[in-house]
Structures are given as C-alpha cells and as structure tokens.
Design an enzyme around this catalytic site. Structure first.
Site, mmCIF file in Angstrom:
data_model
loop_
_atom_site.group_PDB
_atom_site.id
_atom_site.type_symbol
_atom_site.label_atom_id
_atom_site.label_comp_id
_atom_site.label_asym_id
_atom_site.label_seq_id
_atom_site.Cartn_x
_atom_site.Cartn_y
_atom_site.Cartn_z
ATOM 1 C CB SER A 27 -0.975 -0.008 1.174
ATOM 2 O OG SER A 27 -1.913 -1.040 0.975
ATOM 3 C CE LYS A 76 -8.275 -6.267 5.645
ATOM 4 N NZ LYS A 76 -8.640 -6.838 4.345
ATOM 5 C CG ASP A 113 -10.946 -5.898 1.458
ATOM 6 O OD1 ASP A 113 -10.029 -5.223 0.954
ATOM 7 O OD2 ASP A 113 -10.904 -6.328 2.622
ATOM 8 C CB ALA A 140 -14.725 -20.112 4.622
ATOM 9 C CB ALA A 143 -10.225 -12.506 0.937
ATOM 10 C CB ILE A 227 -7.825 -13.363 -3.656
ATOM 11 C CG1 ILE A 227 -7.560 -14.546 -2.739
ATOM 12 C CG2 ILE A 227 -9.303 -13.203 -3.940
ATOM 13 C CD1 ILE A 227 -7.885 -14.215 -1.289
ATOM 14 C CE1 TYR A 229 -2.144 -9.366 -2.873
ATOM 15 C CE2 TYR A 229 0.128 -8.889 -3.417
ATOM 16 C CZ TYR A 229 -0.932 -8.828 -2.534
ATOM 17 O OH TYR A 229 -0.769 -8.220 -1.316
ATOM 18 N N GLY A 250 -5.040 -11.384 -8.743
ATOM 19 C CA GLY A 250 -5.326 -10.794 -7.434
ATOM 20 C C GLY A 250 -4.782 -9.387 -7.246
HETATM 21 P P1 ATR Z 1 -8.087 -14.734 4.828
HETATM 22 O O1 ATR Z 1 -8.866 -14.321 6.036
HETATM 23 O O2 ATR Z 1 -7.076 -13.700 4.416
HETATM 24 O O3 ATR Z 1 -8.930 -15.145 3.664
HETATM 25 P P2 ATR Z 1 -7.421 -17.328 6.067
HETATM 26 O O4 ATR Z 1 -8.418 -17.167 7.139
HETATM 27 O O5 ATR Z 1 -6.067 -17.808 6.445
HETATM 28 O O6 ATR Z 1 -7.156 -15.984 5.245
HETATM 29 O O7 ATR Z 1 -8.041 -18.266 4.962
HETATM 30 C C1 ATR Z 1 -7.270 -19.028 4.144
HETATM 31 C C2 ATR Z 1 -8.187 -19.944 3.339
HETATM 32 O O8 ATR Z 1 -7.387 -20.866 2.614
HETATM 33 C C3 ATR Z 1 -9.120 -20.767 4.215
HETATM 34 O O9 ATR Z 1 -10.356 -20.899 3.562
HETATM 35 C C4 ATR Z 1 -8.377 -22.105 4.312
HETATM 36 O O10 ATR Z 1 -9.218 -23.213 4.562
HETATM 37 P P3 ATR Z 1 -9.554 -23.671 6.081
HETATM 38 O O11 ATR Z 1 -10.675 -22.777 6.544
HETATM 39 O O12 ATR Z 1 -9.972 -25.088 5.952
HETATM 40 O O13 ATR Z 1 -8.286 -23.494 6.873
HETATM 41 C C5 ATR Z 1 -7.817 -22.196 2.922
HETATM 42 N N1 ATR Z 1 -6.685 -23.133 2.855
HETATM 43 C C6 ATR Z 1 -5.436 -22.947 3.321
HETATM 44 N N2 ATR Z 1 -4.663 -24.038 3.072
HETATM 45 C C7 ATR Z 1 -5.471 -24.951 2.457
HETATM 46 C C8 ATR Z 1 -5.279 -26.286 1.929
HETATM 47 N N3 ATR Z 1 -4.088 -26.898 2.007
HETATM 48 N N4 ATR Z 1 -6.329 -26.893 1.337
HETATM 49 C C9 ATR Z 1 -7.548 -26.285 1.257
HETATM 50 N N5 ATR Z 1 -7.788 -25.036 1.731
HETATM 51 C C10 ATR Z 1 -6.775 -24.377 2.314
#
Ligand code: ATR
Length: 288
Positions: A27, A76, A113, A140, A143, A227, A229, A250
């Site tokens: 940023s 956030k 966002d 989930a 983002a 998303i 990048y 992204g």
């Molecule tokens: P943000 O809030 O920035 O989106 P986050 O909360 O770390 O970041 O979310 C990362 C996402 O990537 C989650 O949906 C995570 O799935 P889980 O809720 O099951 O943890 C997903 N993710 C990370 N590694 C993964 C993997 N190896 N396989 C499938 N999903 C994965």
C-alpha cells in the site's frame, strides 16, 4: 538543474496502513505512486502496530490529524469495532479495511475489499456479467466474505461456497445469507454450470501447493479469478488461460480497493492503469 527532491511540508496530508506485520504491504508504494502522479502534498506511511496496541494507535494517528488509514491483518475486525460509524458493507462482512477521520474526531469505517474485487473483475474480464450464472467461491476467510457479499450485491443469482473446513463455510453462509455450501470434495461438480470461479484460499501462493481443481469442467465462457497475487500468474490462472477462459489476477483487487481511501484522504480520482500495475508488480517481482 535536475528536478529537486520531493520533500514534505508543514501542510502535508498524512495517511498510512496499520498492520502487524506491515513490511510486506504494497500500500505505501501504491499510494505513493498516486500522490506523485497527482502532485499531491501528502504521505502514506507503513504503521506497524501490535494487536494489543491497535485502539491506542488509531486514536493517536487521529489525534495527529492523519486524514485516515488502511487497516490490514490482524486488525480488520477491531477497526470495525472501534469506529463511531461504519458503512453497511463493513457491518455485513464484520471487518473494515479503511478508516476516515472526520474533522469532528469521528472515526468512520469502510470496507472496500468487495468494491475492489468487483472493479477488478469488471476491468480485467469485461465480458463477465453478474446475471450470467452461478459463482463458485473457494475459501472461507475474510477475503471470501467480502467477495461473496459483493457478488450478491452485484446480482449473481447463485453463490456456492466450498471450504476445506466445512464449518467455516457454514458460518459464513449463515452470516451472509443466500449462499449454498458445497462440500470441498464436491467443488469440481459445482463448476459445471458456473460462470465464475474465485479462489479465495491461500492455495497457489508462492511456496504453497497449488489449488487442485479441474478447470476444464467450467463452461467455455466462464471467468476465473484468483485473490493470490504472488506469483501474479498463479497455476490456476495459467490453467484458465490455457483453456481460453478469462483470467483475473489478485493484484487488481489490491489496487482497486485502495481507490476510495485515497479519494477520501487526499482527493482526486485515482485510476488503476497499466503503469500503476507495472509499478507495483515490479516490486512484487523484486521481493521474490
Ligand atoms: P483470509 O482471512 O485472508 O482469507 P485465512 O483465514 O487464512 O485468510 O483463509 C485461508 C483460506 O485458505 C481458508 O479458507 C483455508 O481453509 P480452512 O478454513 O480449511 O483453513 C484455505 N486453505 C489454506 N490451506 C489450504 C489447503 N491446504 N487446502 C484447502 N484449503 C486451504
């Protein structure tokens, strides 16, 4: 004589990004580019703040007459909680990424966002239309919530959400409403009639495993967004382009989410063009 160096003045307007860590944030570079481009007497600073110091830090920068600030991980939700006012999108998503400090001392929270996501999608995939069909969102986290809310506002008729941990997807669907949860193992089948696929997981990020998905199951007019990048061209986007699908990176979301904050703090109407993209992308490449 060469151009004199750009210096701050007694009237320089100030903004910045509050996060922990914040050293990775693009940023300052992005806002610095627009300040330079528009010849504005302003500065945008990295502001590293630990979670336990967040409220004090916000009140301190407001007291220092900063125009406002961006807020990133992990602050956030805290940013929304401390604000005097918040836009309805931030309240729905449960998080704010932009704070504007009013002259009366009021702190206004916004979440841009979702706006950034939709603007980037419209810019990079002009053929995409909300009404064209279902959207499938993977992931989930924060983002994903903003993206689902923005797609719903844009008028996408069906929203499908798949996440490795199903309970997190169910919680998001429950809070937002109008979202169907699909089992992670069923994500491929959910693509058959979709017009949009969004990767909102961290899969594909440099150093992580790529997302396992069969792009060929999407209809031929579908659009694929990532998303992630770093790298800019993720394995998912490369696969989408190889199948002739529209691909949206992204970086666009990152650049577009910054526009409303800049306009509130410094004025003007900053645009996302190829020059800006190259300027920020060069920094991403340099860091690798
Ligand atoms: P943000 O809030 O920035 O989106 P986050 O909360 O770390 O970041 O979310 C990362 C996402 O990537 C989650 O949906 C995570 O799935 P889980 O809720 O099951 O943890 C997903 N993710 C990370 N590694 C993964 C993997 N190896 N396989 C499938 N999903 C994965």
């Amino acid at each position: 004589m060469t151009e004199p160096p750009r210096t701050l003045t007694g009237r320089t307007r100030l903004a910045g990004v509050l996060g922990w860590p914040v050293a990775h944030s693009r940023s300052p570079r992005l806002h610095g580019y627009w300040l330079w481009k528009h010849g504005i007497d302003g500065a945008y600073l990295p502001l590293p703040v630990r979670a336990q110091d967040f409220d004090r830090a916000v009140r301190a920068v407001a007291a220092l007459c900063f125009a406002g600030a961006n807020v990133t991980v992990p602050h956030k939700a805290a940013a929304l909680a401390l604000a005097d006012e918040a836009d309805s999108f931030a309240r729905r998503v449960g998080a704010a990424n932009t704070l504007v400090f009013g002259p009366d001392g009021r702190i206004v929270a916004r979440n841009t966002d979702g706006y950034g996501f939709i603007e980037s999608l419209r810019q990079q995939a002009p053929g995409w239309h909300a009404a064209a069909g279902p959207a499938v969102v993977l992931g989930a986290g924060g983002a994903s919530r903003a993206i689902l809310a923005a797609l719903s506002d844009a008028g996408v008729p069906t929203l499908r959400l798949a996440n490795r941990t199903r309970g997190r997807a169910e919680a998001v669907a429950h809070e937002l409403g109008g979202v169907e949860v699909v089992a992670w193992e069923e994500r491929m089948a959910a693509l058959e009639d979709a017009s949009l696929l969004v990767n909102a997981t961290s899969l594909g990020l440099e150093g992580k495993v790529p997302l396992d998905i069969d792009i060929a199951r999407l209809p031929s007019r579908a659009t694929v967004c990532d998303i992630v990048y770093v790298p800019l061209e993720t394995p998912l986007l490369a696969a989408a382009r190889a199948c002739g699908l529209a691909a949206v990176d992204g970086l666009g979301m990152l650049l577009h989410q910054a526009r409303p904050g800049f306009a509130s703090w410094f004025g003007g109407d900053p645009v996302v063009d190829d020059e800006l993209r190259s300027f920020v992308a060069a920094d991403l490449m340099a860091a690798r």
